[in-house]
Design a protein around this motif. Structure first.
Motif: not given
Lengths: 265, 179
Positions: A204-207, B37-40, B46-53, B159-171
């Motif tokens: 997911l991260i690279p995607l 799908q649910t991951f996405a 978690s990443l987009l502002p309310v209205w964009d998401g 959700i536990i798996v998603i958290l580190p991904i959010v941390k990485r992508l948020a910037p």
């Protein structure tokens, strides 16, 4: 894989192909609403007759429609089976605990099946006879009234076009990333539940990073070419409402009247 | 239109494409295979502002309704909403609203992310089960046994798996967008 998503459209010059995409979009939704009017055998028969007529007019082989049903077949069977086993009323044929097969259950199971098939056939007909970007365009022009309530119509239709364009690209990318990670020893289908779920992190991260980079490049390209929003933008293909569009609306009106008559029969 | 505004639209469009792609990728887990799908949905919330998401999810559902095969296993069309899974799809909107709304209000620290996602996912499952009650005309308890209980543990792990991904992508998102 990409073909499934975008290659559904079958070029042709039948009456259905030539209908205004706005008319097709509206009428196929209208048909789905009418389906819920059906409450007896004769009304379902009328709907199937009408459906067969439109399929004949579109000059598309019935096999393409079954292809549309196939991905949903489990969903349909699941719903039908639950309907049959959990409905009550009528003559009881078989009974075990909370499960029972009754005449009402059987009939409503068959109705549910017919309803699913009709709806899938109609939406398949729409996507088979209309190119994806035409559907997006039709949606934009049908949603235009919503601009009054500040719904971002142009933005939404641009998003739609971008997504339709980039799904195949990103799908390829996802498969490439999966293979790349496999070659590094990531195992997507072995190990405990947690291990398998964790395996999606390096996918997911690279995607997402790739999607963000593409979005930035695309925005730069659009800005450099002077994109200034949807307001006042002209179109290469302009939709025209012709007499056969009105005619097809009349055919649907006739169908509605027929359904209402059969319903109370 | 300046570049930030254009980029907001292109990011939304691209994430919509990612969402469609993720719906087709399955992790083979015995009994209930999970699509990404649910991951996405979780990531977008978690990443987009309310209205964009919200826009992304609305257009996703709209595409599916129109008959594009964007839902899991290349299914699509209004028929999907009549099936037992329709409620989960529709309540992605609620997931987005609740999770992104909470994040906006309380900030993006780890505990908030966890709580907001859990609440969103719980509501998602709950509405999905209520939908099942309605579609299959069975009792609420039965629907909960089919549609709520089996997904609790995988949902939490997800959700536990998603958290580190959010941390990485948020910037990547928040640095570029005002939101």
């Amino acid at each position: 894989m990409n073909k499934i998503l975008l290659g559904r459209y079958l070029p042709g010059s039948s009456l259905i192909h030539r209908l205004d995409p706005r008319a097709k979009l509206l009428l196929s939704f209208y048909f789905i609403i009418i389906i819920f009017l059906a409450n007896n055998w004769s009304s379902y028969f009328l709907l199937f007759f009408f459906m067969a007529l439109t399929i004949l007019l579109a000059k598309i082989k019935i096999g393409f429609f079954w292809k549309g049903v196939r991905p949903l077949i489990w969903l349909i069977l699941f719903t039908v089976v639950l309907q049959i086993f959990f409905s009550t009323g009528g003559t009881v044929y078989w009974h075990w605990g909370i499960l029972s097969v009754t005449s009402t259950g059987l009939v409503s199971g068959i109705y549910v099946f017919c309803r699913f098939v009709l709806i899938i056939f109609m939406s398949t007909l729409l996507t088979l006879t209309t190119p994806p970007l035409e559907i997006a365009g039709a949606m934009e022009s049908l949603l235009k009234p919503l601009k009054k309530v500040h719904f971002p119509v142009y933005e939404v239709s641009l998003m739609l076009s971008i997504a339709l364009r980039f799904v195949p690209t990103l799908m390829d990318e996802a498969l490439k990333i999966m293979n790349a990670q496999r070659s590094r020893g990531v195992n997507f289908d072995q190990g405990s539940l947690m291990q398998r779920l964790k395996a999606v992190v390096p996918l997911l991260i690279p995607l997402f990073v790739s999607a963000f980079n593409r979005a930035e490049d695309l925005a730069t390209a659009m800005e450099a070419r002077g994109y200034h929003g949807g307001e006042g933008r002209t179109k290469y293909r302009v939709h025209q409402w012709l007499y056969h569009d009105t005619l097809s609306c009349l055919a649907f009106l006739a169908l509605t009247i027929g359904m209402l008559l059969l319903r109370n029969w | 239109m300046n570049k930030n505004q254009i980029q907001r639209i292109t990011i939304n469009g691209m994430l919509l494409a990612v969402m469609i792609v993720c719906s087709q990728l399955t992790i083979p887990i015995p009994i209930v295979p999970i699509t990404l799908q649910t991951f996405a949905v979780g990531l977008i919330a978690s990443l987009l502002p309310v209205w964009d998401g919200l826009e992304v999810i609305i257009v996703y559902l709209l595409l599916g309704t129109l008959g594009f095969p964007v839902f899991a296993n290349f299914s699509g069309g209004l028929a999907v909403f009549l099936g037992p899974t329709g409620g989960y799809l529709l309540s992605f909107l609620v997931y987005q609203l609740v999770t992104a709304g909470l994040l906006k209000k309380f900030g993006r620290q780890l505990p908030v992310l966890l709580a907001a996602n859990c609440l969103g996912a719980l509501l998602n499952l709950l509405i999905g089960s209520v939908w099942i009650t309605w579609v299959l005309k069975i009792s609420f308890i039965k629907a909960m046994l089919i549609g709520f209980v089996p997904f609790l543990l995988p949902g939490l792990l997800k959700i536990i798996v998603i958290l580190p991904i959010v941390k990485r992508l948020a910037p990547l998102t928040l640095g570029r967008q005002a939101g």
